[in-house]
Scaffold this motif. Structure first.
Motif, short mmCIF file in Angstrom:
data_model
loop_
_atom_site.label_atom_id
_atom_site.label_comp_id
_atom_site.label_asym_id
_atom_site.label_seq_id
_atom_site.Cartn_x
_atom_site.Cartn_y
_atom_site.Cartn_z
N MET A 1 17.24 102.17 -49.19
CA MET A 1 17.91 102.81 -48.14
C MET A 1 19.05 102.03 -47.50
O MET A 1 18.68 100.77 -47.16
N LYS A 2 20.22 102.60 -47.28
CA LYS A 2 21.23 101.73 -46.77
C LYS A 2 21.87 102.21 -45.58
O LYS A 2 22.00 103.46 -45.60
N LEU A 3 22.74 101.54 -44.63
CA LEU A 3 23.13 101.92 -43.52
C LEU A 3 24.76 101.59 -43.85
O LEU A 3 25.07 100.47 -43.91
N ARG A 4 25.51 102.60 -43.81
CA ARG A 4 27.25 102.23 -44.05
C ARG A 4 27.54 102.60 -42.43
O ARG A 4 27.61 103.77 -42.10
N VAL A 5 28.23 101.50 -41.89
CA VAL A 5 28.68 101.64 -40.60
C VAL A 5 29.50 100.55 -40.34
O VAL A 5 29.52 99.34 -40.87
N SER A 6 30.65 100.89 -39.51
CA SER A 6 31.56 99.69 -39.08
C SER A 6 31.35 99.37 -37.62
O SER A 6 31.58 100.06 -36.71
N PHE A 32 22.76 112.18 -43.61
CA PHE A 32 22.02 111.46 -42.55
C PHE A 32 22.83 110.36 -41.81
O PHE A 32 23.06 109.40 -42.38
N GLU A 33 23.29 110.89 -40.53
CA GLU A 33 23.72 109.96 -39.52
C GLU A 33 22.99 109.26 -38.75
O GLU A 33 21.60 109.74 -38.13
N VAL A 34 23.35 108.06 -38.42
CA VAL A 34 22.56 107.29 -37.18
C VAL A 34 23.70 106.73 -36.23
O VAL A 34 24.56 106.12 -36.53
N VAL A 35 23.12 107.06 -34.76
CA VAL A 35 24.34 106.68 -33.96
C VAL A 35 23.54 105.65 -32.96
O VAL A 35 22.40 105.68 -32.76
N ILE A 36 24.30 104.36 -32.91
CA ILE A 36 23.79 103.28 -32.45
C ILE A 36 24.26 103.19 -31.07
O ILE A 36 25.72 102.76 -31.09
N PHE A 37 23.84 103.26 -29.95
CA PHE A 37 24.54 103.42 -28.51
C PHE A 37 24.59 102.11 -27.97
O PHE A 37 25.57 101.94 -27.00
N ASP A 38 23.86 101.30 -28.57
CA ASP A 38 24.03 99.61 -27.70
C ASP A 38 25.21 99.14 -28.28
O ASP A 38 25.46 97.84 -27.81
N SER A 39 25.81 99.42 -29.29
CA SER A 39 27.14 98.83 -29.49
C SER A 39 28.26 99.09 -28.77
O SER A 39 28.23 100.59 -28.04
N SER A 40 28.95 98.21 -28.46
CA SER A 40 30.14 98.90 -27.46
C SER A 40 31.66 98.74 -28.35
O SER A 40 31.99 97.60 -28.78
N PRO A 41 32.35 99.62 -28.46
CA PRO A 41 31.73 101.31 -28.19
C PRO A 41 30.70 101.58 -29.26
O PRO A 41 30.36 100.85 -30.15
N GLU A 42 29.80 102.77 -28.68
CA GLU A 42 28.81 103.12 -29.77
C GLU A 42 29.50 103.64 -31.14
O GLU A 42 30.58 103.90 -31.33
N TRP A 50 19.05 107.92 -49.69
CA TRP A 50 17.83 108.30 -49.02
C TRP A 50 17.17 109.75 -49.85
O TRP A 50 18.33 110.30 -50.57
N ASP A 51 16.16 110.06 -49.64
CA ASP A 51 15.63 111.10 -50.38
C ASP A 51 15.07 112.19 -49.49
O ASP A 51 14.36 111.69 -48.55
N ARG A 52 15.40 113.39 -49.25
CA ARG A 52 14.97 114.42 -48.24
C ARG A 52 13.51 114.79 -48.50
O ARG A 52 12.70 114.85 -47.55
N TYR A 70 16.29 115.65 -35.93
CA TYR A 70 16.91 115.08 -34.83
C TYR A 70 15.99 114.55 -33.77
O TYR A 70 15.50 114.88 -33.18
N ALA A 71 16.33 113.10 -33.92
CA ALA A 71 15.15 112.24 -33.17
C ALA A 71 15.55 110.84 -32.75
O ALA A 71 16.56 110.18 -33.62
N ARG A 72 15.24 110.56 -31.84
CA ARG A 72 15.57 109.15 -31.14
C ARG A 72 14.71 108.40 -32.29
O ARG A 72 13.69 108.51 -32.63
N GLY A 73 15.16 107.09 -32.49
CA GLY A 73 14.56 106.10 -33.33
C GLY A 73 14.76 104.54 -33.00
O GLY A 73 15.43 104.46 -31.99
N LEU A 74 14.13 103.88 -33.76
CA LEU A 74 14.44 102.40 -33.83
C LEU A 74 14.76 102.06 -35.38
O LEU A 74 13.94 102.38 -36.25
N ILE A 75 15.91 101.26 -35.51
CA ILE A 75 16.14 100.68 -36.78
C ILE A 75 16.34 99.26 -36.87
O ILE A 75 16.93 98.53 -35.72
N THR A 76 15.97 98.73 -37.72
CA THR A 76 16.19 97.23 -37.92
C THR A 76 17.13 97.09 -39.24
O THR A 76 16.52 97.76 -40.31
N ILE A 77 18.19 96.65 -39.33
CA ILE A 77 19.20 96.45 -40.40
C ILE A 77 19.28 94.72 -40.78
O ILE A 77 19.04 94.03 -39.66
#
Length: 123
Positions: A1-6, A32-42, A50-52, A70-77
């Motif tokens: 599984m990979k996360l593509r984000v800038s 499948f979207e992941v919002v990271i709030f602790d980045s400034s800006p988010e 990923w496989d449904r 639709y869930a809060r989560g914790l992610i390590t990348i």
């Protein structure tokens, strides 16, 4: 599984990327979207590879609405290349179940199981 984000190009983002268990919001529809709030800006990234069906074995889908999950989560990348990260660990939180591991050590976690008193994590 990979996360593509800038992430913004700054020291705070570099520090954040090196953290484990970064708080996030996971929204799954066709994408499948992941919002990271602790980045400034988010920032919002997209999970790739990923496989449904595999996700559904580890995280309970909601009822109705735009998102199946639709869930809060914790992610390590961990960085792979510019804007692309391996997902090392991912957990979803549900008020009725607590933390549900989706990815552990870069692989899908054991699926959930139903044991009379409710859903839980398989051993």
């Amino acid at each position: 599984m990979k996360l593509r984000v800038s992430f913004p190009d700054n020291l705070a983002s570099e520090d954040l990327i090196n953290q484990e268990r970064i708080p996030c919001l996971c929204k799954v529809a066709d994408c499948f979207e992941v919002v990271i709030f602790d980045s400034s800006p988010e920032v919002t990234g997209v999970i790739e590879e990923w496989d449904r069906r595999e996700l559904a074995l580890r995280a309970v889908a909601g009822a109705g609405g735009k998102y199946s999950h639709y869930a809060r989560g914790l992610i390590t990348i961990r960085p792979v290349s510019l804007g692309l990260y391996d997902v090392i660990d991912l957990q979803f939180f549900y008020a009725s179940m607590g933390w549900c591991p989706v990815i552990r050590d870069g692989e899908y976690a054991p699926p959930l199981s139903y044991e009379g008193d409710g859903w839980g994590v398989s051993s």
